[in-house]
Design an enzyme around this catalytic site. Structure first.
Site, PDB file in Angstrom:
ATOM      1  N   GLY A  18       0.827  -1.198   0.000  1.00 28.10           N
ATOM      2  CA  GLY A  18       0.000   0.000   0.000  1.00 28.10           C
ATOM      3  C   GLY A  18       0.855   1.239   0.000  1.00 28.10           C
ATOM      4  N   GLY A  19       0.181   2.406   0.004  1.00 26.76           N
ATOM      5  CA  GLY A  19       0.906   3.662  -0.023  1.00 26.76           C
ATOM      6  C   GLY A  19       1.724   3.887   1.223  1.00 26.76           C
ATOM      7  N   MET A  20       1.304   3.286   2.347  1.00 25.73           N
ATOM      8  CA  MET A  20       2.003   3.506   3.614  1.00 25.73           C
ATOM      9  C   MET A  20       3.030   2.427   3.930  1.00 25.73           C
ATOM     10  SD  MET A  20       0.858   6.318   4.950  1.00 25.73           S
ATOM     11  CE  MET A  20       1.188   6.209   6.706  1.00 25.73           C
ATOM     12  N   VAL A  23       2.850  -5.401   3.883  1.00 22.45           N
ATOM     13  CA  VAL A  23       2.401  -6.332   4.904  1.00 22.45           C
ATOM     14  C   VAL A  23       2.866  -7.734   4.522  1.00 22.45           C
ATOM     15  CG1 VAL A  23       0.422  -7.330   6.097  1.00 22.45           C
ATOM     16  CG2 VAL A  23       0.387  -4.917   5.417  1.00 22.45           C
ATOM     17  N   LYS A  38       4.412  -5.609   9.452  1.00 28.02           N
ATOM     18  CA  LYS A  38       4.119  -4.469   8.585  1.00 28.02           C
ATOM     19  C   LYS A  38       5.305  -3.514   8.592  1.00 28.02           C
ATOM     20  CE  LYS A  38       0.079  -2.779   8.520  1.00 28.02           C
ATOM     21  NZ  LYS A  38      -1.196  -2.148   8.918  1.00 28.02           N
ATOM     22  N   ASP A 133      -8.726   4.783   8.421  1.00 27.21           N
ATOM     23  CA  ASP A 133      -8.861   4.052   7.159  1.00 27.21           C
ATOM     24  C   ASP A 133      -9.743   2.824   7.351  1.00 27.21           C
ATOM     25  OD1 ASP A 133      -8.498   3.630   4.452  1.00 27.21           O
ATOM     26  OD2 ASP A 133      -6.636   2.509   4.701  1.00 27.21           O
TER      27      ASP A 133
END
Length: 331
Positions: A18-20, A23, A38, A133
């Site tokens: 993901g953008g952050m 995982v 993560k 989120d």
């Protein structure tokens, strides 16, 4: 296999990107248990020591969030310069996959899932944590019928002076289909922001489709800010009018017009948590003893006054599990 800090053995490929961050599924070789690891991704791939320090502080807040509906935080560290979080691995099916397979969920199950999420939010918001989120892919339905809210690892704590958000201005603040207007317009996240996302999720579980759809993320976000949500009963006539009203209240454009808190939403959802028929290939097979339901069945016999404050974060979730899921302790 990739070994992190000589302890966490990761699978060959990440479970999600993901953008952050990334995982990974893995195993703690020291304690011989399955985990999820993560890693935070640095903006533009440039190491940011300030981000590492902020991540460490936010992780300590998240670790304080102890609730049966939240995966436990086991460890935090830095590997090859990247901060990581180690969490409990949850077995089950995501609500996103559940909706994809079933189209629409039975009203009782949609309400039961949303009510359990509310119980988690009561605990999170009491700890000054905002998920930011919340969405179907971050909700996991376990074989016992219990719900786990995932991805609190990157939540924000906007009201705690000692802690700062790890979000950078050029990083995603959420997922457009579930972002509240205040997130879109000002990048603001508060307790009511999570309630808006819950409204989007509940609508999707009941209607089988998102509140707003558009060709681009920007168009979806503009709809979140400007467009009126479609009434559920126009899409699914068997939805009770009171439940439709709750969803529309959750989707109010202004945070102050939404329900006063997750506990109030929980109370409004409870009357609809009925008729929880088995979900084939999702819940444990008939005849299987559920330890979670056995445990919850006893808690259901404790009066609110004996359990303490009825607004206690753990009470709604346990009572929901006990009164509705433990009716079939065997099966």
């Amino acid at each position: 296999m990739k070994l992190v800090d000589g302890r966490y053995e990761l699978e060959a490929l990440p479970l999600a990107r993901g953008g952050m961050g990334d995982v990974w599924l893995g195993r703690d070789v020291r304690l011989d248990r399955e985990v999820v690891v993560k890693f935070v991704r640095f903006p533009n791939g440039v190491h940011d020591e300030g981000l590492v320090r902020r991540f460490d502080r936010e992780s300590r807040i998240t670790a304080r969030l102890e609730h049966p509906g939240v995966p436990a935080v086991y460890d935090v560290g830095v590997h090859d310069g990247r901060p990581y979080l180690v969490m409990q691995r949850v077995q089950g099916i995501s609500v996103a996959d559940l909706v994809a397979e079933h189209g629409t969920l039975p009203i009782g199950w949609a309400a039961a899932i949303a009510a359990q999420v509310c119980a988690v939010l009561v605990a999170a918001h009491a700890a000054s944590l905002v998920h930011r989120d919340l969405k179907p892919s971050n909700l996991m339905l376990e074989p016992d019928g219990a719900v786990k809210v995932l991805d609190f690892g990157l939540a924000v704590a906007p009201t705690l002076a000692d802690f700062s958000t790890i979000t950078h201005t050029h990083q995603s603040l959420g997922t457009p289909a579930y972002m509240a207007p205040e997130q879109v317009e000002a990048g603001v996240s508060e307790a009511a922001t999570d309630l808006y996302a819950l409204g989007c999720t509940l609508h999707e579980m009941l209607a089988g489709e998102r509140v707003f759809n558009a060709p681009t993320s920007f168009s979806v976000m503009m709809k979140q800010v400007k467009d009126t949500p479609p009434p559920l009963r126009a899409l699914r006539p068997d939805v009770p009018a009171e439940l439709e009203r709750l969803v529309l209240d959750l989707l109010a454009k202004r945070p102050e017009d939404r329900p006063a808190g997750a506990e109030m939403v929980h109370r409004r959802l409870r009357p609809f948590v009925t008729g929880l028929e088995p979900l084939p290939e999702v819940l444990r097979p008939a005849g299987t003893v559920s330890p979670v339901r056995l445990y919850a069945a006893v808690l259901a016999e404790i009066p609110d006054h004996a359990a303490g404050d009825p607004a206690s974060p753990i009470d709604p979730d346990m009572l929901l599990l006990s009164q509705h899921l433990s009716k079939r302790i065997i099966g």
